[in-house]
Design a protein around this motif. Structure first.
Motif, PDB file in Angstrom:
ATOM      1  N   TRP A 127       0.816  -1.220   0.000  1.00 62.34           N
ATOM      2  CA  TRP A 127       0.000   0.000   0.000  1.00 62.34           C
ATOM      3  C   TRP A 127       0.851   1.272   0.000  1.00 62.34           C
ATOM      4  CZ3 TRP A 127      -0.321  -3.212   4.473  1.00 62.34           C
ATOM      5  CH2 TRP A 127       0.312  -2.715   5.603  1.00 62.34           C
ATOM      6  N   MET A 128       2.176   1.095   0.166  1.00 58.93           N
ATOM      7  CA  MET A 128       3.069   2.246   0.096  1.00 58.93           C
ATOM      8  C   MET A 128       3.297   2.720  -1.339  1.00 58.93           C
ATOM      9  SD  MET A 128       4.361   3.532   2.914  1.00 58.93           S
ATOM     10  CE  MET A 128       5.962   4.163   2.392  1.00 58.93           C
ATOM     11  N   ARG A 129       2.779   2.002  -2.329  1.00 61.97           N
ATOM     12  CA  ARG A 129       3.061   2.354  -3.728  1.00 61.97           C
ATOM     13  C   ARG A 129       2.625   3.772  -4.040  1.00 61.97           C
ATOM     14  NH1 ARG A 129      -1.202  -0.134  -8.057  1.00 61.97           N
ATOM     15  NH2 ARG A 129      -0.203   1.531  -9.242  1.00 61.97           N
ATOM     16  N   TRP A 130       1.512   4.205  -3.459  1.00 63.39           N
ATOM     17  CA  TRP A 130       1.017   5.545  -3.774  1.00 63.39           C
ATOM     18  C   TRP A 130       1.906   6.614  -3.141  1.00 63.39           C
ATOM     19  CZ3 TRP A 130      -1.687   4.675  -7.679  1.00 63.39           C
ATOM     20  CH2 TRP A 130      -2.539   3.564  -7.759  1.00 63.39           C
ATOM     21  N   THR A 131       2.429   6.315  -1.962  1.00 61.79           N
ATOM     22  CA  THR A 131       3.348   7.251  -1.310  1.00 61.79           C
ATOM     23  C   THR A 131       4.632   7.370  -2.126  1.00 61.79           C
ATOM     24  OG1 THR A 131       2.441   6.832   0.887  1.00 61.79           O
ATOM     25  CG2 THR A 131       4.699   7.644   0.786  1.00 61.79           C
ATOM     26  N   VAL A 132       5.161   6.238  -2.567  1.00 62.16           N
ATOM     27  CA  VAL A 132       6.365   6.248  -3.402  1.00 62.16           C
ATOM     28  C   VAL A 132       6.103   7.015  -4.698  1.00 62.16           C
ATOM     29  CG1 VAL A 132       8.017   4.812  -4.656  1.00 62.16           C
ATOM     30  CG2 VAL A 132       7.216   4.094  -2.404  1.00 62.16           C
ATOM     31  N   SER A 133       4.927   6.784  -5.281  1.00 63.22           N
ATOM     32  CA  SER A 133       4.573   7.463  -6.525  1.00 63.22           C
ATOM     33  C   SER A 133       4.525   8.978  -6.330  1.00 63.22           C
ATOM     34  CB  SER A 133       3.225   6.948  -7.028  1.00 63.22           C
ATOM     35  OG  SER A 133       2.812   7.642  -8.176  1.00 63.22           O
ATOM     36  N   ARG A 134       3.920   9.415  -5.228  1.00 64.39           N
ATOM     37  CA  ARG A 134       3.867  10.860  -4.966  1.00 64.39           C
ATOM     38  C   ARG A 134       5.266  11.442  -4.808  1.00 64.39           C
ATOM     39  NH1 ARG A 134      -1.236   9.502  -2.631  1.00 64.39           N
ATOM     40  NH2 ARG A 134      -0.311   8.636  -0.753  1.00 64.39           N
ATOM     41  N   ALA A 135       6.133  10.710  -4.115  1.00 65.37           N
ATOM     42  CA  ALA A 135       7.503  11.193  -3.926  1.00 65.37           C
ATOM     43  C   ALA A 135       8.233  11.305  -5.262  1.00 65.37           C
ATOM     44  CB  ALA A 135       8.256  10.261  -2.985  1.00 65.37           C
ATOM     45  N   ALA A 136       8.046  10.337  -6.146  1.00 64.70           N
ATOM     46  CA  ALA A 136       8.709  10.375  -7.455  1.00 64.70           C
ATOM     47  C   ALA A 136       8.211  11.551  -8.283  1.00 64.70           C
ATOM     48  CB  ALA A 136       8.479   9.053  -8.196  1.00 64.70           C
ATOM     49  N   ARG A 137       6.925  11.848  -8.196  1.00 63.65           N
ATOM     50  CA  ARG A 137       6.388  12.969  -8.963  1.00 63.65           C
ATOM     51  C   ARG A 137       6.951  14.303  -8.468  1.00 63.65           C
ATOM     52  NH1 ARG A 137       2.268  11.648 -12.401  1.00 63.65           N
ATOM     53  NH2 ARG A 137       1.428   9.546 -12.178  1.00 63.65           N
ATOM     54  N   VAL A 138       7.145  14.420  -7.163  1.00 61.39           N
ATOM     55  CA  VAL A 138       7.766  15.637  -6.646  1.00 61.39           C
ATOM     56  C   VAL A 138       9.228  15.697  -7.070  1.00 61.39           C
ATOM     57  CG1 VAL A 138       8.385  16.929  -4.562  1.00 61.39           C
ATOM     58  CG2 VAL A 138       6.156  15.808  -4.718  1.00 61.39           C
ATOM     59  N   ALA A 139       9.914  14.552  -7.048  1.00 62.83           N
ATOM     60  CA  ALA A 139      11.308  14.518  -7.502  1.00 62.83           C
ATOM     61  C   ALA A 139      11.420  15.020  -8.938  1.00 62.83           C
ATOM     62  CB  ALA A 139      11.862  13.099  -7.384  1.00 62.83           C
ATOM     63  N   ALA A 140      10.438  14.660  -9.778  1.00 64.01           N
ATOM     64  CA  ALA A 140      10.463  15.115 -11.173  1.00 64.01           C
ATOM     65  C   ALA A 140      10.403  16.635 -11.261  1.00 64.01           C
ATOM     66  CB  ALA A 140       9.297  14.489 -11.945  1.00 64.01           C
ATOM     67  N   GLN A 141       9.682  17.258 -10.341  1.00 64.46           N
ATOM     68  CA  GLN A 141       9.597  18.717 -10.362  1.00 64.46           C
ATOM     69  C   GLN A 141      10.956  19.372 -10.099  1.00 64.46           C
ATOM     70  OE1 GLN A 141       6.422  20.505  -8.022  1.00 64.46           O
ATOM     71  NE2 GLN A 141       5.253  18.610  -8.095  1.00 64.46           N
ATOM     72  N   LEU A 142      11.830  18.689  -9.374  1.00 62.45           N
ATOM     73  CA  LEU A 142      13.117  19.273  -9.016  1.00 62.45           C
ATOM     74  C   LEU A 142      14.064  19.374 -10.198  1.00 62.45           C
ATOM     75  CD1 LEU A 142      13.839  17.467  -5.613  1.00 62.45           C
ATOM     76  CD2 LEU A 142      12.634  19.606  -6.008  1.00 62.45           C
ATOM     77  N   GLY A 143      13.829  18.556 -11.234  1.00 62.74           N
ATOM     78  CA  GLY A 143      14.731  18.583 -12.378  1.00 62.74           C
ATOM     79  C   GLY A 143      16.153  18.254 -11.969  1.00 62.74           C
ATOM     80  N   ASP A 144      17.105  18.984 -12.503  1.00 58.80           N
ATOM     81  CA  ASP A 144      18.517  18.706 -12.233  1.00 58.80           C
ATOM     82  C   ASP A 144      18.842  18.787 -10.746  1.00 58.80           C
ATOM     83  OD1 ASP A 144      21.217  18.239 -13.468  1.00 58.80           O
ATOM     84  OD2 ASP A 144      21.646  20.106 -12.387  1.00 58.80           O
ATOM     85  N   ALA A 145      18.093  19.600 -10.002  1.00 62.70           N
ATOM     86  CA  ALA A 145      18.338  19.716  -8.560  1.00 62.70           C
ATOM     87  C   ALA A 145      18.011  18.421  -7.815  1.00 62.70           C
ATOM     88  CB  ALA A 145      17.516  20.862  -7.985  1.00 62.70           C
TER      89      ALA A 145
END
Length: 332
Positions: free
Chosen positions: A195-213
């Motif tokens: 059930w943590m898949r959605w939490t991991v997914s949200r974290a990855a989507r925020v990581a994408a916003q960071l770009g090179d950072a």
């Protein structure tokens, strides 16, 4: 459902006696009125009458069920609810006021309170709304930094979700990438129950916003690639953070595996677009064509009654992706 005079009259009659409303009635009536908007302007007195009893449900309806001439009066009522109304309705009133007038001060006040009250669900909601305000929410930065959970503790899923929302807010408000990266490391570890898949997914989507950072998160994102349910969001994030780490054809194959397993298929299609035509082999195109045209459902894990429409949307999107990923020189 279109606005109908008889139905509007029935809704108004029910709202006129808020004490008699029960169950889901306040939510359903508020949703109807919000959808109807100014067509239901005659119900404004009834919405105001019900506001004190059901502030959480009626605030958004109040913001839209009005004529242009009612704007100032609606704003004043929402302002009062946001500043001194019942606790459960203050956030909704502040949001509606901001939407109506672009006035942010009452919303910032309520968000600061939510960030400090200790409830992870409230912290997550407040941080998400703060992120949407961008630099206008700079006054909340100290409260956001103080609202994170203890990384050394055995954190719950709601606490991790709140930390992810704080990471996004810190980035979107002030570009504080280092703090955001630190907050995303834990959720992206991938360790935990299904059930943590959605939490991991949200974290990855925020990581994408960071770009090179977000480059310090590259290894954590790469570790997610073999998991079909995480492959699509991991690819989207890596396309933004470290695109050179992806083998295009291999990654496209992993994304198609996810689609065939109904593991976040819509995100997988978006990720294929991110990889571009060069990642698609003839075999990949044949697989995607089969998914776009076959009778057998692709999206099966849906609420009963919505599977068919979801699958139709998937196939339409898959055909769009096929057209976008044509080989160079290939005809329309």
């Amino acid at each position: 459902m279109p606005c109908d005079a008889d139905l509007l009259a029935a809704v108004r009659a029910r709202l006129a006696e808020p004490g008699a409303l029960g169950g889901q009635e306040p939510y359903r009536f508020a949703a109807l009125l919000e959808y109807w908007g100014s067509e239901a302007a005659s119900a404004l007195p009834d919405v105001l009458a019900a506001l004190g009893t059901f502030p959480q449900q009626m605030t958004r309806a109040l913001a839209v069920v009005r004529t242009p001439e009612d704007r100032a009066a609606a704003g004043e009522t929402l302002r009062g609810e946001a500043r001194s109304g019942r606790r459960e309705g203050r956030l909704g009133a502040a949001e509606a006021l901001h939407e109506l007038t672009d006035e942010a001060e009452p919303l910032l006040t309520v968000l600061a309170e939510r960030l400090e009250d200790g409830d992870p669900h409230g912290r997550r909601e407040a941080a998400s709304l703060a992120a949407g305000l961008g630099p206008r929410a700079a006054v909340l930065l100290p409260a956001l930094s103080a609202a994170v959970s203890d990384p050394a503790a055995d954190r719950t899923t709601p606490e991790l979700d709140a930390d992810i929302a704080v990471a996004e807010a810190l980035w979107r408000i002030a570009g504080r990438a280092e703090e955001a990266v630190d907050l995303l490391r834990g959720p992206l570890s991938g360790a935990g129950p299904s059930w943590m898949r959605w939490t991991v997914s949200r974290a990855a989507r925020v990581a994408a916003q960071l770009g090179d950072a977000g480059r310090p998160l590259t290894e954590a994102l790469l570790r997610l690639l073999p998991e079909p349910v995480q492959t699509p969001v991991a690819v989207l994030a890596l396309c933004a953070v470290a695109p050179e780490t992806l083998d295009g054809p291999v990654t496209a194959g992993l994304l198609l595996d996810s689609v065939e397993q109904d593991a976040d298929p819509f995100t997988a299609l978006d990720a294929l677009i991110g990889l571009g035509p060069a990642a698609m082999t003839g075999g990949h195109r044949r697989r995607l064509t089969e998914l776009a045209e076959r009778d057998l459902r692709v999206t099966a894990s849906r609420v009963e009654g919505t599977t068919a429409s979801a699958d139709e949307r998937f196939q339409e999107r898959a055909r769009e992706v096929l057209r976008a990923l044509r080989e160079p020189g290939e005809g329309a």
